[in-house]
Write a protein that holds these residues in place. Sequence first.
Motif, short mmCIF file in Angstrom:
data_model
loop_
_atom_site.label_atom_id
_atom_site.label_comp_id
_atom_site.label_asym_id
_atom_site.label_seq_id
_atom_site.Cartn_x
_atom_site.Cartn_y
_atom_site.Cartn_z
N ALA A 375 0.86 -1.64 -0.12
CA ALA A 375 -0.07 0.45 -0.19
C ALA A 375 0.93 1.45 -0.33
CB ALA A 375 -0.69 -0.22 1.13
N GLN A 376 2.04 1.05 -0.63
CA GLN A 376 2.88 2.13 -0.42
C GLN A 376 3.04 2.85 -2.68
OE1 GLN A 376 4.87 3.30 1.90
NE2 GLN A 376 3.41 2.00 3.00
N VAL A 377 3.35 4.38 -2.13
CA VAL A 377 2.65 4.72 -2.60
C VAL A 377 3.86 4.96 -4.21
CG1 VAL A 377 1.85 6.97 -4.54
CG2 VAL A 377 0.81 6.42 -1.93
N LEU A 378 3.27 4.20 -5.19
CA LEU A 378 4.78 4.30 -6.75
C LEU A 378 4.39 4.77 -7.29
CD1 LEU A 378 3.65 0.32 -7.69
CD2 LEU A 378 6.09 0.82 -6.25
N CYS A 379 3.36 5.82 -7.51
CA CYS A 379 3.17 6.75 -8.94
C CYS A 379 1.93 7.31 -8.73
CB CYS A 379 3.98 6.09 -9.96
SG CYS A 379 3.62 7.06 -11.35
N ARG A 380 1.84 8.62 -8.42
CA ARG A 380 0.37 9.71 -8.84
C ARG A 380 0.57 10.58 -10.13
NH1 ARG A 380 -0.98 13.82 -6.23
NH2 ARG A 380 -2.03 13.32 -4.87
N ALA A 381 -0.52 9.99 -10.54
CA ALA A 381 -0.78 11.58 -11.46
C ALA A 381 -2.18 11.51 -11.92
CB ALA A 381 0.03 9.57 -12.90
N GLU A 382 -2.60 12.18 -12.72
CA GLU A 382 -4.06 12.48 -13.59
C GLU A 382 -4.39 11.90 -14.29
OE1 GLU A 382 -2.34 17.95 -13.52
OE2 GLU A 382 -1.74 16.25 -15.62
N ARG A 383 -3.70 11.08 -15.34
CA ARG A 383 -4.45 9.91 -16.17
C ARG A 383 -3.92 8.80 -15.30
NH1 ARG A 383 -9.15 12.20 -17.41
NH2 ARG A 383 -8.52 14.51 -17.48
N VAL A 384 -4.35 7.12 -16.14
CA VAL A 384 -3.64 6.37 -16.37
C VAL A 384 -4.67 5.50 -17.48
CG1 VAL A 384 -3.36 4.31 -14.28
CG2 VAL A 384 -3.70 6.31 -13.39
N VAL A 385 -3.41 4.83 -17.97
CA VAL A 385 -3.97 3.68 -18.74
C VAL A 385 -3.59 2.22 -18.12
CG1 VAL A 385 -3.93 2.88 -21.05
CG2 VAL A 385 -2.99 5.11 -20.42
N LEU A 386 -4.02 1.29 -18.38
CA LEU A 386 -3.97 0.11 -17.92
C LEU A 386 -3.67 -0.91 -19.61
CD1 LEU A 386 -6.94 -1.22 -15.66
CD2 LEU A 386 -4.84 0.26 -15.23
#
Length: 579
Positions: A375-386
Amino acid sequence: MAVNPEQPQTLPLNKDPRSVWQGQACWRLLDTQFALGERFFQTWQSWRIAPQRSRLLHYVALTQAPPTGAAMSDAVRQDPALAHLAQELAEQWADLRPGFHRFLLDQGRVILTLCVGDTLTLLRQQQFEADAVVLSLDDAEAGSLWIIKALARCCRRGTRLSVRASHAPALSELARHLLQCGYEIQTPAAVTASPAPATLEARYNPRWTLKNTRQTALETALPVGSCAVIGAGLAGASVAAALARRGWQVTVLDRAEAPAAGASGLPVGLIVPHVSVDDCALSRLSRSGVRLMLQQARSLLLAGQDWAASGVLERDIDGGHLTPQDIWHPQGAWLKPAQLVRAWLSQAGITFMGHSEVRQLRQRHGAWELLDARAQVLCRAERVVLAHAGGAVALLQRLLRDEPERAQDFARLPAMHGMRGLLSWARHDETSDAAFPPQPVNGSGSMVPHVPMNGEFAWFMGSSYQPDSQPERPELDNHHRNWQHLQPLLPELADALQQQFESGELKSWKNTRCVTTDHLPAVGPLETSKQAGLWICAGLGSRGLSFSVLCAELLAARWGAEPWPVEARLARSLEALRA
Protein backbone atom coordinates in the motif's frame (compact mmCIF):
# COMPACT_ATOMS: atom_id res chain seq x y z
CA MET A 1 -33.41 29.41 -33.50
CA ALA A 2 -31.87 31.03 -30.42
CA VAL A 3 -29.16 33.59 -30.98
CA ASN A 4 -25.93 32.63 -29.28
CA PRO A 5 -25.08 35.39 -26.77
CA GLU A 6 -21.43 34.33 -26.53
CA GLN A 7 -18.72 36.26 -28.29
CA PRO A 8 -17.40 33.77 -30.90
CA GLN A 9 -13.76 32.76 -30.84
CA THR A 10 -12.67 33.65 -34.35
CA LEU A 11 -9.51 33.24 -36.34
CA PRO A 12 -7.90 36.21 -38.12
CA LEU A 13 -9.29 35.93 -41.62
CA ASN A 14 -6.73 38.24 -43.16
CA LYS A 15 -3.93 35.75 -42.43
CA ASP A 16 -2.86 32.62 -44.22
CA PRO A 17 -4.52 29.66 -42.41
CA ARG A 18 -1.11 28.02 -42.03
CA SER A 19 0.23 30.87 -39.89
CA VAL A 20 -2.36 30.88 -37.11
CA TRP A 21 -1.13 27.63 -35.56
CA GLN A 22 1.51 29.53 -33.59
CA GLY A 23 1.25 28.83 -29.88
CA GLN A 24 -1.18 25.96 -30.43
CA ALA A 25 -0.63 22.45 -29.07
CA CYS A 26 -2.26 20.97 -32.16
CA TRP A 27 -3.44 22.44 -35.45
CA ARG A 28 -6.11 20.55 -37.42
CA LEU A 29 -6.66 21.28 -41.11
CA LEU A 30 -9.30 19.58 -43.25
CA ASP A 31 -8.76 19.54 -47.03
CA THR A 32 -11.60 18.10 -49.11
CA GLN A 33 -9.43 17.54 -52.19
CA PHE A 34 -5.94 16.11 -51.82
CA ALA A 35 -5.34 16.17 -55.60
CA LEU A 36 -1.58 15.64 -56.11
CA GLY A 37 -0.74 16.72 -52.57
CA GLU A 38 0.86 20.09 -53.39
CA ARG A 39 -1.19 21.94 -50.78
CA PHE A 40 -0.27 19.38 -48.12
CA PHE A 41 3.47 19.62 -48.86
CA GLN A 42 3.31 23.43 -48.83
CA THR A 43 1.52 23.38 -45.48
CA TRP A 44 4.01 20.88 -44.06
CA GLN A 45 6.95 23.00 -45.21
CA SER A 46 5.39 26.19 -43.80
CA TRP A 47 4.95 24.41 -40.46
CA ARG A 48 8.58 23.22 -40.47
CA ILE A 49 10.01 26.72 -40.88
CA ALA A 50 7.53 28.51 -38.58
CA PRO A 51 9.35 29.92 -35.53
CA GLN A 52 6.43 29.20 -33.17
CA ARG A 53 4.70 26.29 -34.82
CA SER A 54 2.15 24.05 -33.14
CA ARG A 55 3.46 20.94 -31.42
CA LEU A 56 1.47 18.78 -33.86
CA LEU A 57 0.16 19.41 -37.35
CA HIS A 58 -2.84 17.29 -38.25
CA TYR A 59 -3.77 17.33 -41.94
CA VAL A 60 -6.89 15.41 -42.94
CA ALA A 61 -7.31 15.13 -46.71
CA LEU A 62 -10.12 13.60 -48.75
CA THR A 63 -9.80 12.05 -52.19
CA GLN A 64 -11.85 9.79 -54.41
CA ALA A 65 -8.77 8.50 -56.24
CA PRO A 66 -5.32 8.75 -54.63
CA PRO A 67 -2.50 9.81 -56.94
CA THR A 68 0.45 7.53 -57.54
CA GLY A 69 3.60 8.19 -55.57
CA ALA A 70 5.38 9.09 -58.82
CA ALA A 71 2.70 11.63 -59.79
CA MET A 72 2.81 13.15 -56.32
CA SER A 73 6.58 13.53 -56.43
CA ASP A 74 6.51 14.88 -59.97
CA ALA A 75 4.04 17.62 -58.98
CA VAL A 76 6.57 19.22 -56.60
CA ARG A 77 9.86 18.26 -58.26
CA GLN A 78 10.72 21.89 -59.03
CA ASP A 79 10.91 22.75 -55.32
CA PRO A 80 13.71 20.78 -53.57
CA ALA A 81 12.23 21.28 -50.09
CA LEU A 82 8.82 19.98 -51.14
CA ALA A 83 10.37 17.19 -53.21
CA HIS A 84 12.19 15.96 -50.07
CA LEU A 85 8.91 15.85 -48.15
CA ALA A 86 7.17 14.06 -51.01
CA GLN A 87 9.89 11.42 -50.97
CA GLU A 88 9.34 10.75 -47.24
CA LEU A 89 5.63 10.23 -47.87
CA ALA A 90 6.13 8.20 -51.06
CA GLU A 91 8.07 5.56 -49.09
CA GLN A 92 4.84 4.71 -47.26
CA TRP A 93 2.45 5.28 -50.19
CA ALA A 94 0.94 1.83 -50.92
CA ASP A 95 -2.32 -0.14 -50.71
CA LEU A 96 -4.57 2.94 -50.57
CA ARG A 97 -7.96 1.26 -50.61
CA PRO A 98 -11.21 3.06 -49.68
CA GLY A 99 -11.09 4.13 -46.04
CA PHE A 100 -8.74 6.06 -43.75
CA HIS A 101 -4.94 5.86 -44.04
CA ARG A 102 -2.73 7.35 -41.34
CA PHE A 103 0.82 8.57 -41.99
CA LEU A 104 3.15 9.64 -39.15
CA LEU A 105 5.72 12.01 -40.63
CA ASP A 106 8.51 14.25 -39.36
CA GLN A 107 9.12 12.04 -36.29
CA GLY A 108 5.39 11.77 -35.68
CA ARG A 109 4.86 15.53 -35.35
CA VAL A 110 3.11 15.85 -38.74
CA ILE A 111 0.15 13.52 -39.14
CA LEU A 112 -1.57 13.01 -42.48
CA THR A 113 -4.87 11.14 -42.53
CA LEU A 114 -5.76 10.39 -46.14
CA CYS A 115 -9.43 9.46 -46.52
CA VAL A 116 -10.31 7.64 -49.73
CA GLY A 117 -13.89 7.44 -50.97
CA ASP A 118 -17.08 9.43 -51.39
CA THR A 119 -16.85 12.96 -49.93
CA LEU A 120 -20.12 12.84 -47.99
CA THR A 121 -19.42 9.41 -46.51
CA LEU A 122 -15.92 10.41 -45.45
CA LEU A 123 -17.09 13.63 -43.79
CA ARG A 124 -19.66 11.71 -41.78
CA GLN A 125 -16.95 9.38 -40.42
CA GLN A 126 -14.82 12.21 -39.01
CA GLN A 127 -14.61 12.69 -35.23
CA PHE A 128 -12.97 16.09 -34.80
CA GLU A 129 -13.47 19.81 -35.24
CA ALA A 130 -11.08 21.47 -37.68
CA ASP A 131 -9.28 24.74 -37.03
CA ALA A 132 -9.26 25.48 -40.76
CA VAL A 133 -10.91 23.98 -43.84
CA VAL A 134 -9.96 24.10 -47.50
CA LEU A 135 -13.08 23.24 -49.50
CA SER A 136 -12.74 22.25 -53.15
CA LEU A 137 -15.86 20.84 -54.80
CA ASP A 138 -16.91 20.02 -58.31
CA ASP A 139 -20.23 21.27 -59.70
CA ALA A 140 -22.20 18.19 -58.59
CA GLU A 141 -20.86 18.38 -55.03
CA ALA A 142 -21.32 22.14 -54.82
CA GLY A 143 -25.06 21.61 -55.21
CA SER A 144 -25.20 19.17 -52.29
CA LEU A 145 -26.58 20.69 -49.11
CA TRP A 146 -25.82 17.41 -47.32
CA ILE A 147 -22.09 17.83 -47.91
CA ILE A 148 -22.12 21.29 -46.36
CA LYS A 149 -24.12 20.01 -43.37
CA ALA A 150 -21.59 17.20 -42.86
CA LEU A 151 -18.77 19.71 -43.22
CA ALA A 152 -20.33 21.98 -40.57
CA ARG A 153 -20.19 19.09 -38.11
CA CYS A 154 -16.40 19.10 -38.60
CA CYS A 155 -16.10 22.80 -37.72
CA ARG A 156 -15.96 24.62 -34.41
CA ARG A 157 -17.26 28.12 -33.92
CA GLY A 158 -14.67 30.32 -35.61
CA THR A 159 -13.27 27.73 -38.03
CA ARG A 160 -11.90 29.48 -41.09
CA LEU A 161 -13.11 28.20 -44.46
CA SER A 162 -11.40 28.77 -47.82
CA VAL A 163 -13.67 27.72 -50.67
CA ARG A 164 -12.73 26.93 -54.23
CA ALA A 165 -15.21 25.96 -56.95
CA SER A 166 -14.86 25.33 -60.66
CA HIS A 167 -16.50 28.64 -61.60
CA ALA A 168 -18.49 31.52 -60.09
CA PRO A 169 -22.05 30.18 -60.71
CA ALA A 170 -21.23 26.99 -58.80
CA LEU A 171 -19.74 29.07 -56.01
CA SER A 172 -22.87 31.21 -55.80
CA GLU A 173 -25.03 28.15 -55.13
CA LEU A 174 -22.47 26.88 -52.64
CA ALA A 175 -22.52 30.21 -50.79
CA ARG A 176 -26.29 29.88 -50.24
CA HIS A 177 -25.74 26.45 -48.65
CA LEU A 178 -22.97 27.82 -46.46
CA LEU A 179 -25.18 30.63 -45.14
CA GLN A 180 -27.96 28.17 -44.43
CA CYS A 181 -25.61 25.92 -42.43
CA GLY A 182 -24.18 28.66 -40.21
CA TYR A 183 -21.22 30.10 -42.13
CA GLU A 184 -20.54 33.81 -42.50
CA ILE A 185 -19.29 34.79 -45.95
CA GLN A 186 -16.28 37.09 -45.57
CA THR A 187 -15.53 37.77 -49.25
CA PRO A 188 -17.90 37.72 -52.21
CA ALA A 189 -17.46 35.17 -54.96
CA ALA A 190 -14.73 36.23 -57.34
CA VAL A 191 -16.13 37.10 -60.74
CA THR A 192 -14.11 35.19 -63.27
CA ALA A 193 -14.58 34.00 -66.77
CA SER A 194 -15.73 30.39 -66.94
CA PRO A 195 -14.23 27.86 -66.47
CA ALA A 196 -11.62 29.56 -64.26
CA PRO A 197 -11.96 28.68 -60.56
CA ALA A 198 -13.71 31.03 -58.16
CA THR A 199 -12.97 31.46 -54.46
CA LEU A 200 -14.42 32.93 -51.29
CA GLU A 201 -13.56 33.07 -47.59
CA ALA A 202 -15.96 32.22 -44.78
CA ARG A 203 -16.02 31.25 -41.13
CA TYR A 204 -18.29 28.99 -39.14
CA ASN A 205 -20.32 31.17 -36.78
CA PRO A 206 -23.96 30.03 -36.63
CA ARG A 207 -26.59 32.39 -35.20
CA TRP A 208 -27.97 29.56 -33.09
CA THR A 209 -26.64 27.71 -30.07
CA LEU A 210 -24.90 24.50 -31.07
CA LYS A 211 -26.75 21.40 -29.89
CA ASN A 212 -25.53 19.51 -26.86
CA THR A 213 -25.57 16.32 -28.94
CA ARG A 214 -22.54 17.60 -30.85
CA GLN A 215 -20.51 17.88 -27.65
CA THR A 216 -21.50 14.43 -26.43
CA ALA A 217 -20.61 12.91 -29.81
CA LEU A 218 -17.16 14.52 -30.02
CA GLU A 219 -14.23 14.25 -27.64
CA THR A 220 -13.11 17.19 -25.50
CA ALA A 221 -9.38 17.85 -25.45
CA LEU A 222 -7.79 17.00 -22.11
CA PRO A 223 -5.23 19.41 -20.68
CA VAL A 224 -1.77 17.94 -21.19
CA GLY A 225 -0.28 16.77 -17.91
CA SER A 226 0.95 13.61 -16.21
CA CYS A 227 -0.01 10.07 -17.06
CA ALA A 228 0.87 6.64 -15.68
CA VAL A 229 0.90 3.63 -18.00
CA ILE A 230 0.88 0.22 -16.35
CA GLY A 231 2.69 -2.33 -18.50
CA ALA A 232 5.90 -2.03 -20.52
CA GLY A 233 5.05 -4.28 -23.44
CA LEU A 234 3.96 -3.32 -26.95
CA ALA A 235 0.62 -1.91 -25.75
CA GLY A 236 2.01 0.20 -22.93
CA ALA A 237 5.15 1.41 -24.70
CA SER A 238 3.25 2.45 -27.83
CA VAL A 239 0.73 4.41 -25.72
CA ALA A 240 3.54 6.07 -23.79
CA ALA A 241 5.32 7.10 -27.00
CA ALA A 242 2.15 8.47 -28.61
CA LEU A 243 1.33 10.55 -25.52
CA ALA A 244 4.92 11.76 -25.04
CA ARG A 245 4.97 13.09 -28.61
CA ARG A 246 1.99 15.20 -27.60
CA GLY A 247 3.72 16.67 -24.56
CA TRP A 248 2.50 14.35 -21.80
CA GLN A 249 4.88 13.39 -18.98
CA VAL A 250 4.49 9.61 -18.89
CA THR A 251 5.59 7.16 -16.21
CA VAL A 252 5.59 3.52 -17.34
CA LEU A 253 5.45 0.96 -14.54
CA ASP A 254 6.10 -2.76 -14.83
CA ARG A 255 6.56 -5.52 -12.28
CA ALA A 256 9.58 -6.85 -14.21
CA GLU A 257 13.04 -5.37 -14.01
CA ALA A 258 13.19 -4.49 -17.72
CA PRO A 259 10.66 -3.66 -20.45
CA ALA A 260 9.14 -6.30 -22.75
CA ALA A 261 9.42 -9.04 -20.14
CA GLY A 262 6.06 -10.59 -21.02
CA ALA A 263 4.50 -11.67 -24.31
CA SER A 264 6.09 -8.68 -26.09
CA GLY A 265 9.50 -10.20 -25.46
CA LEU A 266 9.13 -12.88 -28.10
CA PRO A 267 12.31 -13.08 -30.22
CA VAL A 268 10.61 -12.24 -33.51
CA GLY A 269 7.10 -11.59 -34.79
CA LEU A 270 5.40 -10.91 -38.10
CA ILE A 271 3.81 -7.68 -39.28
CA VAL A 272 1.10 -8.93 -41.62
CA PRO A 273 -2.56 -7.93 -42.08
CA HIS A 274 -5.48 -10.22 -41.46
CA VAL A 275 -7.25 -11.20 -44.69
CA SER A 276 -10.92 -12.16 -45.01
CA VAL A 277 -13.32 -12.68 -47.89
CA ASP A 278 -15.73 -10.03 -46.58
CA ASP A 279 -12.95 -7.63 -45.50
CA CYS A 280 -14.31 -7.60 -41.96
CA ALA A 281 -13.49 -5.09 -39.23
CA LEU A 282 -10.53 -7.19 -38.06
CA SER A 283 -9.06 -7.13 -41.57
CA ARG A 284 -9.51 -3.40 -42.09
CA LEU A 285 -8.18 -2.52 -38.64
CA SER A 286 -5.16 -4.78 -38.99
CA ARG A 287 -4.37 -3.24 -42.38
CA SER A 288 -4.36 0.23 -40.81
CA GLY A 289 -2.28 -1.03 -37.91
CA VAL A 290 0.30 -2.66 -40.16
CA ARG A 291 0.83 0.61 -42.04
CA LEU A 292 1.48 2.48 -38.79
CA MET A 293 3.76 -0.23 -37.40
CA LEU A 294 5.91 -0.23 -40.55
CA GLN A 295 6.28 3.54 -40.24
CA GLN A 296 7.57 3.15 -36.69
CA ALA A 297 9.95 0.36 -37.68
CA ARG A 298 11.46 2.45 -40.47
CA SER A 299 12.02 5.46 -38.22
CA LEU A 300 13.19 3.77 -35.00
CA LEU A 301 14.85 0.43 -35.79
CA LEU A 302 17.92 -0.85 -37.59
CA ALA A 303 16.89 -2.54 -40.85
CA GLY A 304 18.30 -6.02 -41.32
CA GLN A 305 19.05 -6.39 -37.62
CA ASP A 306 15.94 -5.35 -35.66
CA TRP A 307 13.46 -5.80 -38.51
CA ALA A 308 13.30 -6.41 -42.26
CA ALA A 309 10.78 -5.45 -44.95
CA SER A 310 10.93 -9.04 -46.16
CA GLY A 311 7.39 -9.41 -47.41
CA VAL A 312 5.32 -12.32 -46.11
CA LEU A 313 3.81 -15.25 -48.00
CA GLU A 314 0.47 -16.25 -46.52
CA ARG A 315 -0.98 -19.70 -47.11
CA ASP A 316 -4.71 -20.20 -46.59
CA ILE A 317 -4.43 -23.60 -44.94
CA ASP A 318 -7.86 -23.52 -43.30
CA GLY A 319 -9.84 -22.05 -46.18
CA GLY A 320 -11.33 -25.35 -47.32
CA HIS A 321 -9.12 -25.64 -50.41
CA LEU A 322 -7.51 -28.92 -51.46
CA THR A 323 -4.19 -27.13 -51.76
CA PRO A 324 -3.01 -24.04 -49.87
CA GLN A 325 -3.89 -20.73 -51.53
CA ASP A 326 -1.00 -18.27 -51.54
CA ILE A 327 -1.29 -14.53 -50.85
CA TRP A 328 1.82 -12.38 -51.13
CA HIS A 329 1.98 -9.41 -48.74
CA PRO A 330 4.65 -7.07 -50.14
CA GLN A 331 4.28 -4.80 -47.09
CA GLY A 332 4.77 -7.68 -44.64
CA ALA A 333 7.83 -7.79 -42.41
CA TRP A 334 9.47 -9.48 -39.45
CA LEU A 335 10.37 -7.49 -36.37
CA LYS A 336 11.91 -7.97 -32.92
CA PRO A 337 9.27 -6.49 -30.58
CA ALA A 338 11.55 -5.94 -27.58
CA GLN A 339 13.80 -3.66 -29.66
CA LEU A 340 10.83 -1.49 -30.61
CA VAL A 341 9.56 -1.36 -27.02
CA ARG A 342 12.96 -0.12 -25.85
CA ALA A 343 13.09 2.47 -28.64
CA TRP A 344 9.67 3.82 -27.69
CA LEU A 345 10.49 4.03 -23.98
CA SER A 346 13.76 5.87 -24.66
CA GLN A 347 11.90 8.89 -26.06
CA ALA A 348 11.81 12.22 -24.22
CA GLY A 349 9.01 12.63 -21.69
CA ILE A 350 8.93 8.94 -20.65
CA THR A 351 10.19 7.51 -17.35
CA PHE A 352 10.37 3.73 -16.84
CA MET A 353 9.94 2.19 -13.39
CA GLY A 354 10.85 -1.50 -13.15
CA HIS A 355 10.18 -3.77 -10.17
CA SER A 356 6.94 -1.78 -9.72
CA GLU A 357 3.92 -4.03 -9.56
CA VAL A 358 0.73 -1.99 -9.13
CA ARG A 359 -1.61 -3.80 -6.76
CA GLN A 360 -4.15 -1.08 -6.07
CA LEU A 361 -5.57 2.12 -7.56
CA ARG A 362 -7.18 4.95 -5.63
CA GLN A 363 -8.17 8.55 -6.27
CA ARG A 364 -6.91 11.29 -3.98
CA HIS A 365 -7.22 15.05 -4.42
CA GLY A 366 -8.00 14.92 -8.13
CA ALA A 367 -5.22 12.47 -9.03
CA TRP A 368 -4.70 8.74 -9.18
CA GLU A 369 -2.37 6.96 -6.79
CA LEU A 370 -0.80 3.67 -7.83
CA LEU A 371 0.03 1.49 -4.85
CA ASP A 372 2.25 -1.56 -4.41
CA ALA A 373 1.55 -4.70 -2.37
CA ARG A 374 2.40 -2.85 0.87
CA ALA A 375 0.00 0.00 0.00
CA GLN A 376 2.95 2.32 -0.65
CA VAL A 377 2.51 4.93 -3.37
CA LEU A 378 4.56 4.08 -6.45
CA CYS A 379 3.36 6.96 -8.57
CA ARG A 380 0.77 9.75 -8.74
CA ALA A 381 -0.71 10.90 -12.04
CA GLU A 382 -3.71 12.74 -13.41
CA ARG A 383 -4.55 9.88 -15.76
CA VAL A 384 -3.89 6.15 -15.84
CA VAL A 385 -3.80 3.68 -18.75
CA LEU A 386 -3.97 -0.04 -17.99
CA ALA A 387 -1.86 -1.82 -20.60
CA HIS A 388 -0.60 -4.89 -18.76
CA ALA A 389 -2.73 -7.57 -20.43
CA GLY A 390 -4.22 -10.04 -17.96
CA GLY A 391 -2.87 -8.00 -15.05
CA ALA A 392 -5.36 -5.28 -15.95
CA VAL A 393 -8.26 -7.65 -15.32
CA ALA A 394 -7.00 -8.53 -11.83
CA LEU A 395 -6.35 -4.86 -10.98
CA LEU A 396 -9.84 -3.86 -12.09
CA GLN A 397 -11.36 -6.59 -9.95
CA ARG A 398 -9.55 -5.19 -6.90
CA LEU A 399 -10.70 -1.67 -7.79
CA LEU A 400 -14.26 -2.97 -8.06
CA ARG A 401 -14.10 -4.33 -4.53
CA ASP A 402 -13.16 -0.84 -3.29
CA GLU A 403 -15.61 0.98 -5.56
CA PRO A 404 -18.59 -1.33 -6.31
CA GLU A 405 -20.43 1.51 -8.04
CA ARG A 406 -18.19 0.85 -11.06
CA ALA A 407 -19.78 -2.56 -11.65
CA GLN A 408 -22.18 -1.33 -14.33
CA ASP A 409 -19.35 0.15 -16.41
CA PHE A 410 -16.93 -2.75 -15.95
CA ALA A 411 -19.63 -5.22 -16.99
CA ARG A 412 -19.40 -3.78 -20.50
CA LEU A 413 -15.74 -4.75 -20.91
CA PRO A 414 -15.22 -7.68 -23.30
CA ALA A 415 -14.17 -10.86 -21.53
CA MET A 416 -10.41 -11.44 -21.61
CA HIS A 417 -8.42 -14.57 -21.00
CA GLY A 418 -4.85 -15.77 -21.31
CA MET A 419 -3.59 -17.94 -24.15
CA ARG A 420 -0.24 -19.70 -23.73
CA GLY A 421 2.10 -19.98 -26.66
CA LEU A 422 5.45 -21.63 -27.32
CA LEU A 423 7.86 -20.74 -30.12
CA SER A 424 10.26 -23.39 -31.45
CA TRP A 425 13.61 -22.24 -32.81
CA ALA A 426 17.18 -23.20 -33.70
CA ARG A 427 20.24 -21.77 -35.43
CA HIS A 428 20.48 -22.29 -39.15
CA ASP A 429 23.91 -23.89 -38.89
CA GLU A 430 22.24 -26.68 -36.93
CA THR A 431 19.84 -27.38 -39.82
CA SER A 432 21.94 -26.55 -42.86
CA ASP A 433 20.37 -29.22 -45.06
CA ALA A 434 16.81 -27.98 -44.61
CA ALA A 435 15.06 -26.21 -47.52
CA PHE A 436 14.01 -22.96 -45.90
CA PRO A 437 11.93 -20.42 -47.84
CA PRO A 438 13.56 -17.07 -48.71
CA GLN A 439 10.91 -15.12 -46.77
CA PRO A 440 8.55 -15.66 -43.80
CA VAL A 441 5.52 -17.87 -44.43
CA ASN A 442 2.33 -17.37 -42.43
CA GLY A 443 -0.81 -19.45 -42.15
CA SER A 444 -1.52 -22.13 -39.60
CA GLY A 445 1.38 -20.92 -37.52
CA SER A 446 4.31 -19.09 -39.05
CA MET A 447 7.88 -19.85 -40.13
CA VAL A 448 10.36 -16.98 -39.94
CA PRO A 449 13.81 -17.93 -41.31
CA HIS A 450 17.14 -16.11 -41.48
CA VAL A 451 16.72 -13.88 -38.41
CA PRO A 452 20.04 -12.45 -37.11
CA MET A 453 20.69 -13.49 -33.51
CA ASN A 454 23.98 -12.63 -31.76
CA GLY A 455 26.06 -12.77 -34.93
CA GLU A 456 24.35 -15.90 -36.27
CA PHE A 457 21.08 -16.63 -38.04
CA ALA A 458 18.12 -18.52 -36.61
CA TRP A 459 14.71 -19.78 -37.68
CA PHE A 460 11.50 -19.62 -35.63
CA MET A 461 8.34 -21.68 -35.91
CA GLY A 462 5.21 -21.09 -33.87
CA SER A 463 3.34 -20.80 -32.04
CA SER A 464 1.27 -23.25 -30.04
CA TYR A 465 -2.02 -22.04 -28.59
CA GLN A 466 -3.48 -23.19 -25.27
CA PRO A 467 -5.91 -21.46 -22.86
CA ASP A 468 -4.20 -20.70 -19.57
CA SER A 469 -7.20 -22.20 -17.76
CA GLN A 470 -5.95 -25.65 -18.82
CA PRO A 471 -2.97 -27.52 -17.32
CA GLU A 472 0.15 -26.48 -19.20
CA ARG A 473 1.30 -28.96 -21.83
CA PRO A 474 4.86 -30.33 -21.76
CA GLU A 475 7.33 -28.48 -23.99
CA LEU A 476 7.92 -31.50 -26.22
CA ASP A 477 4.18 -31.68 -26.86
CA ASN A 478 4.15 -28.00 -27.86
CA HIS A 479 7.14 -28.51 -30.18
CA HIS A 480 5.28 -31.39 -31.80
CA ARG A 481 2.19 -29.22 -32.30
CA ASN A 482 4.33 -26.56 -33.96
CA TRP A 483 5.70 -29.23 -36.29
CA GLN A 484 2.13 -30.30 -37.08
CA HIS A 485 1.37 -26.69 -38.08
CA LEU A 486 4.49 -26.66 -40.25
CA GLN A 487 3.40 -29.75 -42.22
CA PRO A 488 0.62 -28.13 -44.31
CA LEU A 489 2.46 -24.80 -44.35
CA LEU A 490 5.77 -26.06 -45.81
CA PRO A 491 5.62 -29.86 -46.26
CA GLU A 492 9.19 -30.33 -47.52
CA LEU A 493 10.65 -28.28 -44.71
CA ALA A 494 8.54 -30.15 -42.17
CA ASP A 495 9.97 -33.45 -43.40
CA ALA A 496 13.51 -32.07 -43.18
CA LEU A 497 13.01 -30.81 -39.63
CA GLN A 498 10.96 -33.71 -38.25
CA GLN A 499 13.85 -35.33 -36.43
CA GLN A 500 14.81 -32.06 -34.74
CA PHE A 501 11.27 -31.45 -33.57
CA GLU A 502 11.02 -34.97 -32.16
CA SER A 503 14.46 -34.97 -30.52
CA GLY A 504 13.60 -32.43 -27.84
CA GLU A 505 16.76 -30.46 -28.68
CA LEU A 506 15.01 -27.39 -30.09
CA LYS A 507 15.16 -24.18 -28.13
CA SER A 508 11.90 -22.60 -27.01
CA TRP A 509 10.40 -19.32 -25.93
CA LYS A 510 7.02 -19.20 -24.23
CA ASN A 511 4.65 -16.73 -22.64
CA THR A 512 0.96 -15.89 -22.31
CA ARG A 513 -1.01 -13.54 -24.54
CA CYS A 514 -4.18 -11.71 -23.47
CA VAL A 515 -7.07 -12.12 -25.92
CA THR A 516 -10.66 -10.92 -26.01
CA THR A 517 -13.63 -13.05 -27.01
CA ASP A 518 -14.10 -11.14 -30.30
CA HIS A 519 -10.32 -11.01 -31.03
CA LEU A 520 -10.33 -7.19 -31.09
CA PRO A 521 -8.38 -5.05 -28.60
CA ALA A 522 -10.14 -3.01 -25.92
CA VAL A 523 -9.13 0.67 -26.13
CA GLY A 524 -10.90 3.49 -24.37
CA PRO A 525 -12.12 5.00 -21.11
CA LEU A 526 -13.27 2.78 -18.24
CA GLU A 527 -15.60 5.50 -17.02
CA THR A 528 -18.57 7.19 -18.67
CA SER A 529 -17.49 10.59 -17.38
CA LYS A 530 -16.54 13.12 -20.05
CA GLN A 531 -13.25 13.72 -18.20
CA ALA A 532 -12.51 10.03 -17.61
CA GLY A 533 -9.12 9.53 -15.99
CA LEU A 534 -8.95 5.73 -16.12
CA TRP A 535 -8.33 4.13 -19.54
CA ILE A 536 -7.34 0.75 -20.90
CA CYS A 537 -5.40 -0.57 -23.90
CA ALA A 538 -5.29 -4.35 -23.69
CA GLY A 539 -6.37 -7.58 -25.36
CA LEU A 540 -4.06 -7.33 -28.39
CA GLY A 541 -3.62 -11.12 -28.38
CA SER A 542 -1.22 -12.46 -30.99
CA ARG A 543 -1.61 -9.30 -33.11
CA GLY A 544 0.35 -6.87 -30.97
CA LEU A 545 2.54 -5.87 -33.90
CA SER A 546 -0.53 -5.16 -36.01
CA PHE A 547 -2.57 -3.31 -33.40
CA SER A 548 -0.31 -1.58 -30.86
CA VAL A 549 0.48 1.63 -32.78
CA LEU A 550 -3.07 1.94 -34.09
CA CYS A 551 -4.54 1.58 -30.59
CA ALA A 552 -2.06 4.10 -29.20
CA GLU A 553 -2.86 6.64 -31.91
CA LEU A 554 -6.59 6.21 -31.31
CA LEU A 555 -6.22 6.70 -27.56
CA ALA A 556 -3.96 9.74 -27.95
CA ALA A 557 -6.26 11.25 -30.60
CA ARG A 558 -9.21 10.96 -28.25
CA TRP A 559 -7.28 12.64 -25.42
CA GLY A 560 -6.34 15.55 -27.68
CA ALA A 561 -9.64 15.85 -29.60
CA GLU A 562 -7.63 15.10 -32.73
CA PRO A 563 -8.68 13.39 -35.96
CA TRP A 564 -9.04 9.65 -35.49
CA PRO A 565 -6.75 7.23 -37.39
CA VAL A 566 -9.66 5.12 -38.69
CA GLU A 567 -13.31 5.65 -39.54
CA ALA A 568 -15.58 6.25 -36.55
CA ARG A 569 -17.56 3.05 -37.16
CA LEU A 570 -14.34 1.00 -37.14
CA ALA A 571 -12.98 2.74 -34.06
CA ARG A 572 -16.17 1.94 -32.13
CA SER A 573 -15.52 -1.77 -32.59
CA LEU A 574 -12.45 -1.27 -30.38
CA GLU A 575 -14.31 0.63 -27.66
CA ALA A 576 -13.42 -0.73 -24.22
CA LEU A 577 -16.95 -0.51 -22.80
CA ARG A 578 -18.62 -2.10 -25.80
CA ALA A 579 -20.49 -5.14 -24.53
